[in-house]
Scaffold this motif. Structure first.
Motif, short mmCIF file in Angstrom:
data_model
loop_
_atom_site.label_atom_id
_atom_site.label_comp_id
_atom_site.label_asym_id
_atom_site.label_seq_id
_atom_site.Cartn_x
_atom_site.Cartn_y
_atom_site.Cartn_z
N UNK A 154 -30.77 -31.11 10.50
CA UNK A 154 -31.68 -30.06 10.05
C UNK A 154 -32.99 -30.07 10.83
N UNK A 155 -33.56 -31.25 11.05
CA UNK A 155 -34.80 -31.32 11.82
C UNK A 155 -34.60 -30.84 13.25
N UNK A 156 -33.49 -31.21 13.86
CA UNK A 156 -33.21 -30.78 15.23
C UNK A 156 -32.94 -29.28 15.28
N UNK A 157 -32.31 -28.73 14.25
CA UNK A 157 -32.07 -27.28 14.21
C UNK A 157 -33.39 -26.51 14.20
N UNK A 158 -34.37 -27.00 13.45
CA UNK A 158 -35.67 -26.33 13.42
C UNK A 158 -36.33 -26.38 14.79
N UNK A 159 -36.15 -27.50 15.50
CA UNK A 159 -36.67 -27.59 16.86
C UNK A 159 -36.00 -26.57 17.77
N UNK A 160 -34.68 -26.44 17.66
CA UNK A 160 -33.93 -25.52 18.52
C UNK A 160 -34.32 -24.07 18.28
N UNK A 161 -34.56 -23.69 17.03
CA UNK A 161 -34.92 -22.30 16.73
C UNK A 161 -36.19 -21.92 17.48
N UNK A 162 -37.19 -22.79 17.46
CA UNK A 162 -38.44 -22.48 18.16
C UNK A 162 -38.23 -22.43 19.67
N UNK A 163 -37.42 -23.33 20.20
CA UNK A 163 -37.27 -23.40 21.65
C UNK A 163 -36.34 -22.31 22.19
N UNK A 164 -35.36 -21.89 21.40
CA UNK A 164 -34.50 -20.80 21.84
C UNK A 164 -35.28 -19.50 22.00
N UNK A 165 -36.32 -19.31 21.18
CA UNK A 165 -37.14 -18.09 21.27
C UNK A 165 -37.95 -18.04 22.54
N UNK A 166 -38.22 -19.19 23.17
CA UNK A 166 -38.93 -19.26 24.44
C UNK A 166 -40.25 -18.51 24.42
N UNK A 167 -40.98 -18.67 23.34
CA UNK A 167 -42.30 -18.06 23.26
C UNK A 167 -42.35 -16.71 22.59
N UNK A 168 -41.21 -16.14 22.26
CA UNK A 168 -41.19 -14.83 21.59
C UNK A 168 -41.44 -15.06 20.10
N UNK A 169 -42.66 -14.78 19.66
CA UNK A 169 -43.04 -15.07 18.28
C UNK A 169 -42.23 -14.31 17.26
N UNK A 170 -41.91 -13.04 17.55
CA UNK A 170 -41.13 -12.24 16.61
C UNK A 170 -39.74 -12.79 16.41
N UNK A 171 -39.06 -13.14 17.52
CA UNK A 171 -37.72 -13.71 17.40
C UNK A 171 -37.75 -15.07 16.72
N UNK A 172 -38.79 -15.83 16.97
CA UNK A 172 -38.88 -17.17 16.38
C UNK A 172 -38.99 -17.10 14.87
N UNK A 173 -39.84 -16.22 14.35
CA UNK A 173 -40.00 -16.12 12.90
C UNK A 173 -38.74 -15.58 12.24
N UNK A 174 -38.09 -14.60 12.88
CA UNK A 174 -36.85 -14.07 12.31
C UNK A 174 -35.75 -15.11 12.31
N UNK A 175 -35.64 -15.84 13.41
CA UNK A 175 -34.61 -16.88 13.48
C UNK A 175 -34.84 -17.99 12.48
N UNK A 176 -36.11 -18.40 12.31
CA UNK A 176 -36.40 -19.46 11.35
C UNK A 176 -36.12 -18.99 9.93
N UNK A 177 -36.43 -17.74 9.63
CA UNK A 177 -36.17 -17.20 8.30
C UNK A 177 -34.68 -17.19 8.00
N UNK A 178 -33.88 -16.78 8.98
CA UNK A 178 -32.43 -16.76 8.78
C UNK A 178 -31.88 -18.15 8.54
N UNK A 179 -32.31 -19.11 9.35
CA UNK A 179 -31.76 -20.45 9.22
C UNK A 179 -32.18 -21.09 7.90
N UNK A 180 -33.45 -20.94 7.53
CA UNK A 180 -33.91 -21.50 6.26
C UNK A 180 -33.23 -20.79 5.08
#
Length: 561
Positions: A160-186
């Motif tokens: 779970x901790x590593x998944x949260x790391x991956x969500x932020x890094x997969x977005x590669x700086x795109x804040x909108x995609x990062x927040x949407x991805x984190x919301x989906x995973x959580x």
């Protein structure tokens, strides 16, 4: 406000121009840009495939944790002589807490492994270990062995901790995609809470539950010997599927030049242990010699006078300050992460709110089953409330979260989530006043003809809908808090520290999740059963205290973030 929506950049959202101008934040932002430049740029479709794969892995993790709850007490009864329905609760708690205990012990280590050997390596090892350990847990022949395998399941799980790391890094700086991805995973926790308890309960002890089933009769001997194997086989299937999609669609987000080959991990562990024990042994010998002759040797062999304790303390303090303010940190340590004021503040707020949320999750069923201060409901009716609230939560949380973040930003959404979720808890005891008229099964309440109020183990339609909506709203705003603070915390550290930081975050989260059930159990017992308060007043006191704690976290977030 400075925001970016382009893949491959790393501008930090929710920061003012003055903040970006500050040297520390500008240096951190430059590190994010440099880090993302070292990772192959993803298309948006590749990003969403990776997020879906991580969501599948998170769902398997949620199943591992939640699925044991319905049958843990029955497993204790099956494996321990003399245990019955009245005294199985403590043993069931041991099974539930063993996973968190194991995860607490290994979270930081898994974070360091993710920062050294890659994110995919941790995800694949965690899912593979979960497959084997689920089978061993389901076939445990004694209760101590079941607790051990459950503990190992948490110890070998850094997913779970590593998944949260991956969500932020997969977005590669795109804040909108990062927040949407984190919301989906959580949000995968919502769907797990919706389906896991019901499905796990249906599959447990099939010989007793479905004695006339042809399939059960065909495997009667095996299912009689291992009555809890079926829920764990579901775990195996989910982990295997998650392993396939993670291997296929989640790219490695640790840059190749920062990644060490996993083939060296055994040697690295042995060398680290040797260095650890050697350094402690050398330190002990040196300390004894210094006490004897008052001298210490420098590296070139020269003798210098033994300094005072105050001088040594000052040197250590200056060294610690230098460590905390170093611009380039080759390896992440807990001390370095803790010295980061922003990271420390975010972690403390996250841990405190985790404590409150778990206390509510544990305290609500206790309120529901209480005959005097609560609703006096059966497990079936409690399940109906939780399932309905979980469905509303799962359907609404994604759209509500993204609309709030788009309007007010991540930092404000953290504050709103904690401040709104707290007062909602005060509404839960009001359900006692609503629990009358007709229950949801269609039976008439005791007020019809007798005028004596609602009967035990009945749930009126008004109470059912009221609690379902209140709990759904509470969970929506709670998830708003957790999703946003996870994204923000990932942005407070340099990329090479994300894995270790998330491991440290999971360590504190696991500890609070282990302490909260004990706290709320004592709180409910004192407020409702001690006689200090009238039972109904005590029930209000329980949720008033939890509400104040939630509001206190919100106030802390408002003042410090």
């Amino acid at each position: 406000m400075s925001k970016t929506i382009t893949l491959g950049t790393a501008m930090l959202s929710d920061t003012t121009d003055e903040d970006i101008a500050s040297p520390s934040l500008r240096d951190l932002n430059d590190k994010h840009v440099e880090y993302h430049d070292q990772i192959p740029t993803l298309t948006e479709s590749q990003y969403w495939l990776g997020i879906c794969a991580l969501c599948t892995a998170a769902a398997s993790q949620s199943w591992l944790i939640i699925s044991v709850f319905p049958y843990s007490g029955f497993m204790a009864i099956e494996l321990i002589d003399g245990v019955n329905e009245e005294n199985a609760g403590s043993y069931a708690g041991m099974l539930a807490s063993a996973f968190m205990a194991g995860r607490a012990m290994s979270s930081v280590a898994w974070g360091k492994i993710a920062d050294s050997y890659g994110r995919r390596f941790v995800l694949i090892i965690s899912l593979t270990a979960s497959c084997f350990l689920s089978v061993l847990f389901g076939t445990a022949s004694s209760f101590p062995l079941a607790v051990f395998w459950r503990f190992m399941m948490g110890l070998c799980n850094g997913l779970f901790g590593t998944s949260k790391t991956c969500v932020s890094e997969l977005a590669q700086g795109n804040g909108g995609l990062e927040t949407k991805g984190m919301s989906l995973m959580m949000g995968m926790w919502a769907w797990s809470f919706l389906f896991s308890p019901a499905l796990s309960g249906v599959l447990s002890e099939p010989v007793k539950a479905y004695p006339d089933s042809a399939i059960v009769q065909q495997f009667h001997g095996f299912l009689s010997e291992y009555p809890f194997i079926l829920p764990n086989l579901v775990s195996v299937i989910m982990c295997i599927f998650a392993l396939f999609v993670v291997s296929s669609f989640v790219p490695e987000t640790l840059p190749p030049q920062r990644k060490r080959s996993p083939k060296y991990i055994v040697g690295d562990i042995v060398r680290s242990l040797c260095e650890f024990f050697t350094s402690h042994l050398t330190s002990s010998k040196r300390h004894n010699k210094e006490e004897t002759d008052g001298l210490m040797k420098t590296e070139n062999g020269a003798s210098i006078a033994y300094g005072t304790a105050q001088t040594e303390s000052n040197q250590e303090l200056e060294s610690a300050k230098a460590t905390c303010t170093a611009a380039d940190i080759p390896k992440a340590t807990i001390a370095q992460i803790w010295c980061n004021t922003d990271t420390r503040t975010h972690l403390i707020v996250y841990w405190l709110f985790s404590f409150v949320v778990v206390a509510v999750d544990e305290g609500f069923p206790l309120f529901c089953i209480s005959q005097h201060g609560g609703l006096g409901l059966s497990e079936v009716n409690i399940g109906k409330i939780l399932s309905t609230s979980g469905f509303i939560f799962a359907v609404c949380q994604y759209s509500v979260y993204n609309k709030v973040v788009d309007c007010v930003g991540l930092t404000r959404s953290v504050q709103i989530g904690s401040i709104v979720a707290g007062p909602l808890l005060m509404l839960i005891p009001l359900s006692v006043l609503l629990n009358s008229s007709t229950d949801i099964s269609g039976d008439q309440d005791a007020t019809n003809g007798s005028g004596s109020g609602s009967r035990d183990n009945e749930l009126s339609w008004s109470t059912y809908l009221f609690l379902s909506i209140v709990l759904a709203l509470y969970r929506i705003f709670s998830l708003m808090f957790f999703s946003s603070i996870t994204v923000l915390t990932n942005r407070t550290v340099s990329p090479e520290q994300r894995g270790t930081m998330n491991g440290f975050s999971m360590l504190g989260g696991s500890l609070t999740k282990g302490l909260a059930p004990t706290f709320v159990g004592l709180l409910v017992s004192f407020c409702i059963s001690s006689g200090v308060f009238a039972p109904r007043v005590g029930a209000f006191m329980v949720f008033a205290i939890l509400s104040c704690m939630g509001c206190g976290v919100g106030y802390t977030a408002y003042k410090t973030m």
